[in-house]
Design a protein around this motif. Structure first.
Motif, PDB file in Angstrom:
ATOM      1  N   GLY A  24      -1.955 -44.781   3.289  1.00  0.00           N
ATOM      2  CA  GLY A  24      -1.410 -44.390   1.987  1.00  0.00           C
ATOM      3  C   GLY A  24       0.051 -44.777   1.858  1.00  0.00           C
ATOM      4  O   GLY A  24       0.904 -44.258   2.560  1.00  0.00           O
ATOM      5  N   ILE A  28       5.269 -40.520   0.351  1.00  0.00           N
ATOM      6  CA  ILE A  28       5.173 -39.738   1.591  1.00  0.00           C
ATOM      7  C   ILE A  28       4.847 -40.664   2.770  1.00  0.00           C
ATOM      8  O   ILE A  28       5.526 -40.648   3.799  1.00  0.00           O
ATOM      9  CB  ILE A  28       4.071 -38.657   1.460  1.00  0.00           C
ATOM     10  N   GLU A  47      -2.342 -49.601   2.700  1.00  0.00           N
ATOM     11  CA  GLU A  47      -2.417 -49.159   1.300  1.00  0.00           C
ATOM     12  C   GLU A  47      -3.576 -49.876   0.611  1.00  0.00           C
ATOM     13  O   GLU A  47      -3.651 -51.092   0.629  1.00  0.00           O
ATOM     14  CB  GLU A  47      -1.072 -49.466   0.613  1.00  0.00           C
ATOM     15  N   LYS A  48      -4.464 -49.115  -0.023  1.00  0.00           N
ATOM     16  CA  LYS A  48      -5.654 -49.737  -0.624  1.00  0.00           C
ATOM     17  C   LYS A  48      -5.318 -50.556  -1.865  1.00  0.00           C
ATOM     18  O   LYS A  48      -6.039 -51.472  -2.237  1.00  0.00           O
ATOM     19  CB  LYS A  48      -6.696 -48.669  -0.974  1.00  0.00           C
ATOM     20  N   GLN A  55       0.555 -41.812  -7.800  1.00  0.00           N
ATOM     21  CA  GLN A  55       1.502 -40.783  -8.283  1.00  0.00           C
ATOM     22  C   GLN A  55       2.974 -41.165  -8.137  1.00  0.00           C
ATOM     23  O   GLN A  55       3.801 -40.825  -8.976  1.00  0.00           O
ATOM     24  CB  GLN A  55       1.303 -39.491  -7.488  1.00  0.00           C
ATOM     25  N   SER A  56       3.292 -41.882  -7.046  1.00  0.00           N
ATOM     26  CA  SER A  56       4.702 -42.063  -6.709  1.00  0.00           C
ATOM     27  C   SER A  56       5.478 -42.933  -7.697  1.00  0.00           C
ATOM     28  O   SER A  56       6.713 -42.926  -7.678  1.00  0.00           O
ATOM     29  CB  SER A  56       4.841 -42.613  -5.278  1.00  0.00           C
ATOM     30  N   ASN A  59       5.713 -40.494 -11.900  1.00  0.00           N
ATOM     31  CA  ASN A  59       6.260 -39.154 -12.097  1.00  0.00           C
ATOM     32  C   ASN A  59       7.575 -39.186 -12.880  1.00  0.00           C
ATOM     33  O   ASN A  59       8.067 -40.238 -13.247  1.00  0.00           O
ATOM     34  CB  ASN A  59       6.426 -38.486 -10.729  1.00  0.00           C
ATOM     35  N   TRP A  62      12.137 -36.362 -10.666  1.00  0.00           N
ATOM     36  CA  TRP A  62      13.038 -35.255 -10.353  1.00  0.00           C
ATOM     37  C   TRP A  62      13.057 -34.976  -8.853  1.00  0.00           C
ATOM     38  O   TRP A  62      12.008 -34.911  -8.205  1.00  0.00           O
ATOM     39  CB  TRP A  62      12.611 -33.986 -11.090  1.00  0.00           C
ATOM     40  N   ALA A 185      -8.292 -47.988   4.168  1.00  0.00           N
ATOM     41  CA  ALA A 185      -8.805 -47.422   5.416  1.00  0.00           C
ATOM     42  C   ALA A 185     -10.125 -46.753   5.072  1.00  0.00           C
ATOM     43  O   ALA A 185     -10.210 -45.977   4.119  1.00  0.00           O
ATOM     44  CB  ALA A 185      -7.820 -46.404   5.972  1.00  0.00           C
ATOM     45  N   MET A 327     -12.824 -46.253  -2.485  1.00  0.00           N
ATOM     46  CA  MET A 327     -11.407 -46.632  -2.550  1.00  0.00           C
ATOM     47  C   MET A 327     -11.211 -48.113  -2.803  1.00  0.00           C
ATOM     48  O   MET A 327     -10.172 -48.545  -3.282  1.00  0.00           O
ATOM     49  CB  MET A 327     -10.719 -46.229  -1.247  1.00  0.00           C
ATOM     50  N   GLY A 395       2.727 -31.748  -7.329  1.00  0.00           N
ATOM     51  CA  GLY A 395       3.703 -32.072  -8.381  1.00  0.00           C
ATOM     52  C   GLY A 395       5.138 -32.079  -7.902  1.00  0.00           C
ATOM     53  O   GLY A 395       6.067 -32.199  -8.699  1.00  0.00           O
ATOM     54  N   HIS A 396       5.360 -31.983  -6.565  1.00  0.00           N
ATOM     55  CA  HIS A 396       6.739 -31.937  -6.063  1.00  0.00           C
ATOM     56  C   HIS A 396       7.036 -33.014  -5.035  1.00  0.00           C
ATOM     57  O   HIS A 396       8.125 -33.047  -4.469  1.00  0.00           O
ATOM     58  CB  HIS A 396       7.023 -30.589  -5.369  1.00  0.00           C
ATOM     59  N   GLY A 397       6.053 -33.847  -4.735  1.00  0.00           N
ATOM     60  CA  GLY A 397       6.156 -34.707  -3.559  1.00  0.00           C
ATOM     61  C   GLY A 397       7.152 -35.835  -3.674  1.00  0.00           C
ATOM     62  O   GLY A 397       7.618 -36.344  -2.653  1.00  0.00           O
ATOM     63  N   PHE A 398       7.484 -36.232  -4.892  1.00  0.00           N
ATOM     64  CA  PHE A 398       8.416 -37.353  -5.011  1.00  0.00           C
ATOM     65  C   PHE A 398       9.799 -36.929  -4.505  1.00  0.00           C
ATOM     66  O   PHE A 398      10.352 -37.546  -3.593  1.00  0.00           O
ATOM     67  CB  PHE A 398       8.488 -37.832  -6.466  1.00  0.00           C
ATOM     68  N   GLY A 399      10.315 -35.842  -5.067  1.00  0.00           N
ATOM     69  CA  GLY A 399      11.659 -35.395  -4.682  1.00  0.00           C
ATOM     70  C   GLY A 399      11.757 -35.028  -3.220  1.00  0.00           C
ATOM     71  O   GLY A 399      12.772 -35.290  -2.564  1.00  0.00           O
TER      72      GLY A 399
HETATM   73  C1  LIG Z   1       3.069 -37.216 -14.272  1.00  0.00           C
HETATM   74  C2  LIG Z   1       3.634 -36.760 -12.955  1.00  0.00           C
HETATM   75  C3  LIG Z   1       4.918 -36.213 -12.904  1.00  0.00           C
HETATM   76  C4  LIG Z   1       5.466 -35.809 -11.684  1.00  0.00           C
HETATM   77  N1  LIG Z   1       6.787 -35.442 -11.621  1.00  0.00           N
HETATM   78  C5  LIG Z   1       7.358 -35.211 -10.422  1.00  0.00           C
HETATM   79  C6  LIG Z   1       8.753 -34.980 -10.310  1.00  0.00           C
HETATM   80  O1  LIG Z   1       9.498 -35.051 -11.285  1.00  0.00           O
HETATM   81  N2  LIG Z   1       9.277 -34.711  -9.078  1.00  0.00           N
HETATM   82  C7  LIG Z   1       8.485 -34.651  -7.958  1.00  0.00           C
HETATM   83  O2  LIG Z   1       9.004 -34.375  -6.881  1.00  0.00           O
HETATM   84  N3  LIG Z   1       7.170 -34.943  -8.033  1.00  0.00           N
HETATM   85  C8  LIG Z   1       6.592 -35.210  -9.219  1.00  0.00           C
HETATM   86  N4  LIG Z   1       5.267 -35.516  -9.300  1.00  0.00           N
HETATM   87  C9  LIG Z   1       4.456 -35.469  -8.073  1.00  0.00           C
HETATM   88  C10 LIG Z   1       4.716 -36.671  -7.192  1.00  0.00           C
HETATM   89  O3  LIG Z   1       4.613 -37.861  -7.927  1.00  0.00           O
HETATM   90  C11 LIG Z   1       3.703 -36.654  -6.040  1.00  0.00           C
HETATM   91  O4  LIG Z   1       3.704 -35.364  -5.419  1.00  0.00           O
HETATM   92  C12 LIG Z   1       4.050 -37.684  -4.979  1.00  0.00           C
HETATM   93  O5  LIG Z   1       4.266 -38.942  -5.566  1.00  0.00           O
HETATM   94  C13 LIG Z   1       2.910 -37.749  -3.970  1.00  0.00           C
HETATM   95  O6  LIG Z   1       3.139 -38.832  -3.119  1.00  0.00           O
HETATM   96  P1  LIG Z   1       2.020 -39.276  -2.108  1.00  0.00           P
HETATM   97  O7  LIG Z   1       2.591 -40.366  -1.305  1.00  0.00           O
HETATM   98  O8  LIG Z   1       1.473 -38.064  -1.435  1.00  0.00           O
HETATM   99  O9  LIG Z   1       0.817 -39.766  -3.055  1.00  0.00           O
HETATM  100  P2  LIG Z   1       0.619 -41.089  -3.902  1.00  0.00           P
HETATM  101  O10 LIG Z   1       1.865 -41.587  -4.492  1.00  0.00           O
HETATM  102  O11 LIG Z   1      -0.494 -40.809  -4.829  1.00  0.00           O
HETATM  103  O12 LIG Z   1       0.191 -42.148  -2.815  1.00  0.00           O
HETATM  104  C14 LIG Z   1      -1.026 -42.074  -2.108  1.00  0.00           C
HETATM  105  C15 LIG Z   1      -1.417 -43.505  -1.798  1.00  0.00           C
HETATM  106  O13 LIG Z   1      -2.497 -43.512  -0.880  1.00  0.00           O
HETATM  107  C16 LIG Z   1      -3.314 -44.649  -1.170  1.00  0.00           C
HETATM  108  N5  LIG Z   1      -4.617 -44.417  -0.543  1.00  0.00           N
HETATM  109  C17 LIG Z   1      -5.476 -43.392  -0.770  1.00  0.00           C
HETATM  110  N6  LIG Z   1      -6.544 -43.484   0.041  1.00  0.00           N
HETATM  111  C18 LIG Z   1      -6.362 -44.593   0.805  1.00  0.00           C
HETATM  112  C19 LIG Z   1      -7.110 -45.209   1.831  1.00  0.00           C
HETATM  113  N7  LIG Z   1      -8.268 -44.687   2.245  1.00  0.00           N
HETATM  114  N8  LIG Z   1      -6.628 -46.337   2.377  1.00  0.00           N
HETATM  115  C20 LIG Z   1      -5.446 -46.859   1.975  1.00  0.00           C
HETATM  116  N9  LIG Z   1      -4.676 -46.310   1.001  1.00  0.00           N
HETATM  117  C21 LIG Z   1      -5.136 -45.181   0.437  1.00  0.00           C
HETATM  118  C22 LIG Z   1      -3.339 -44.650  -2.694  1.00  0.00           C
HETATM  119  O14 LIG Z   1      -3.701 -45.910  -3.195  1.00  0.00           O
HETATM  120  C23 LIG Z   1      -1.914 -44.263  -3.039  1.00  0.00           C
HETATM  121  O15 LIG Z   1      -1.075 -45.383  -3.256  1.00  0.00           O
HETATM  122  C24 LIG Z   1       4.686 -35.910 -10.504  1.00  0.00           C
HETATM  123  C25 LIG Z   1       3.401 -36.453 -10.548  1.00  0.00           C
HETATM  124  C26 LIG Z   1       2.891 -36.909 -11.761  1.00  0.00           C
HETATM  125  C27 LIG Z   1       1.522 -37.564 -11.779  1.00  0.00           C
END
Ligand SMILES: Cc1cc2nc3c(=O)[nH]c(=O)nc-3n(C[C@H](O)[C@H](O)[C@H](O)COP(=O)(O)OP(=O)(O)OC[C@H]3O[C@@H](n4cnc5c(N)ncnc54)[C@H](O)[C@@H]3O)c2cc1C
Length: 440
Positions: A24, A28, A47-48, A55-56, A59, A62, A185, A327, A395-399
């Motif tokens: 992923g 994160i 990354e698929k 999500q990243s 958003n 913030w 994966a 995926m 909803g908090h993972g970016f920051g």
């Molecule tokens: C509209 C919106 C507004 C938001 N606003 C905020 C904000 O203001 N501040 C904040 O902190 N957070 C905010 N968030 C939440 C934040 O965006 C997420 O919590 C954060 O981006 C999560 O990151 P991640 O890496 O866990 O997930 P993701 O960014 O979703 O990344 C997961 C990745 O894993 C990949 N993947 C999945 N399965 C596989 C596999 N089997 N093999 C290979 N790759 C795979 C996917 O393709 C994806 O790219 C918001 C979210 C949204 C949707």
């Protein structure tokens, strides 16, 4: 329509072995991979689709301590420092700025809730200013109206979702890690009960450590391994406009709408916390776990449509490892934005800040927010020795991406963790989290 996103190159070849494989390439997984590689481990980031494309990049951007649950606050505080250090160390731009976040309200109960949070902030040494009516009206002068009160958190800020995850993946490449896009994966191999490899659509990688940072796909992946991870997704929608933004605060929330300036000078409008729940088999499976969360937040939630079923990220089927998986059929989750919510967000933003009246709409997109039943992330080794889950960022993972990535790296490398990992360990979701929904 997808959100804007910078690109990053893929490495030419999938390695046959690595010290750690990160599944992923969101914020994160990218930060976890970067911090581990920096510690001298050889890391492959799988990354698929494209790095940052789910999500990243979708958003608001913030990066806040303000109103965070006490269980998550240490990660939020640490992350602000790490956002700054990342650019200083690598020269890569994430658009992070401590622009301060402004909350305005006329609702006494909301103001009381924010005032209560100040006590949490005080005990954690976080600076936050609860604003009097006069101060709120002055800080919110772009709205041209008076306010009963508000909060201003001067040390919080925003980063640019279009830039951040790709910048971190580029930094990983620079220090010798590898990045593999369009490479899903499919599963994990074990030997004597411990992780011994990752099976991808392009071949296997031998490894003793796997991090699953798969965002909205994490629960269905865990299911293949016999690990129960209760997760649900909420479909949210954003509208982007071009504006010179004269006098408009960089990051503003009112009960009606939130307005944020992005790195490309556009603004995005969204309805704070509002979204649709698209019914899926997984949602049914975990509905009992999510009852307290839905009961607490029902005013912001509406039933969605068939999008979730079509996307395939919340199916319950077991997939064979020698054939394309869901995926590979859905490289990038790109749910449609809710047109009714977008129209409402636009109307409210223009009403809130009349200077935005003539702004030209330049884009709109949807995104699935992956949540846990208590609204706090799940980070820790679970199920199989060598398997670390980092998902459910609610909803908090970016920051908190840098802090969460650092914590994951601490867990995998056995270094002293940057915070007590106990409160975010996934096991609590099975044993003791029912009803303990995040307060703020
Ligand atoms: C509209 C919106 C507004 C938001 N606003 C905020 C904000 O203001 N501040 C904040 O902190 N957070 C905010 N968030 C939440 C934040 O965006 C997420 O919590 C954060 O981006 C999560 O990151 P991640 O890496 O866990 O997930 P993701 O960014 O979703 O990344 C997961 C990745 O894993 C990949 N993947 C999945 N399965 C596989 C596999 N089997 N093999 C290979 N790759 C795979 C996917 O393709 C994806 O790219 C918001 C979210 C949204 C949707």
């Amino acid at each position: 329509m997808p959100a804007p996103l910078a690109k990053v190159d893929s490495s030419p070849q999938l390695p046959t072995s690595a010290d750690v494989v990160v599944i992923g390439g969101g914020i994160i997984g990218s930060f976890a991979a970067y911090y581990l590689q920096k510690r001298g481990l050889q890391v492959a980031l799988i990354e698929k689709g494209l790095v940052g494309a789910e999500q990243s990049s979708r958003n608001w951007g913030w990066c806040r301590q303000q109103n965070r649950d006490a269980r998550e606050l240490p990660l939020a505080t640490k992350s602000l420092e790490l956002w700054e250090r990342f650019t200083a160390d690598t020269g890569e731009q994430t658009g992070f700025r401590r622009c301060g976040l402004l909350y305005l309200s006329n609702d006494e109960s909301e103001l009381a809730r924010w005032a209560r949070w100040r006590e949490v902030a005080r005990s954690a040494g976080v600076t936050t200013h609860v604003l009097s009516a006069a101060e709120a009206s002055e800080r919110g002068r772009a709205t041209g109206r008076s306010w009963r009160g508000g909060v201003y958190s001067p040390t919080d800020g925003t980063a640019d979702p279009a830039l951040a995850a790709p910048a971190v993946a580029r930094a990983l490449l620079q220090i010798g890690g590898t990045v593999h896009q369009q490479c899903a994966a499919r599963g994990i191999e074990t030997t004597a009960g411990r992780v011994s490899g990752v099976i991808t659509e392009r071949g296997s990688i031998r490894t003793r450590s796997v991090i699953l940072a798969a965002g909205a796909w994490a629960s269905s992946f865990c299911r293949q391994l016999g690990i129960r991870f209760p997760q649900a997704t909420l479909r949210q929608s954003l509208l982007a406009v071009a504006s010179n933004g004269a006098g408009v605060p960089d990051a503003l929330v009112s009960a009606g709408v939130s307005i944020t300036r992005r790195g490309d000078r556009r603004y995005v409008f969204a309805l704070s916390g509002r979204g649709r729940i698209d019914p899926t088999p997984q949602l049914l499976r975990f509905s009992g776990s999510f009852l307290p969360m839905f009961a607490r937040r029902w005013r912001n939630l509406a039933l969605g449509g068939l999008e979730g079923l079509r996307s395939g990220h919340e199916g319950l089927s077991r997939w064979p490892l020698d054939r394309p998986t869901p995926m590979e059929r859905m490289r990038i989750l790109d749910p449609s934005p809710d047109q009714a919510l977008l129209r409402l967000a636009h109307r409210r933003a223009v009403k809130l800040i009349p200077a935005l009246q003539d702004c030209v709409i330049t884009g709109a997109w949807g995104g699935y927010v992956d949540t846990t039943p208590d609204g706090v992330p799940a980070i820790g080794e679970c199920g199989i020795p060598g398997f670390v889950l980092a998902a459910g960022f609610s909803g908090h993972g970016f920051g908190i991406g840098p802090g969460a990535g650092h914590l994951v790296a601490d867990i995998v490398s056995g270094d002293a963790p940057i915070m007590d990992p106990h409160s975010v360990h996934p096991d609590r979701l099975i044993k003791s989290a029912w009803g303990k929904v995040a307060d703020f």
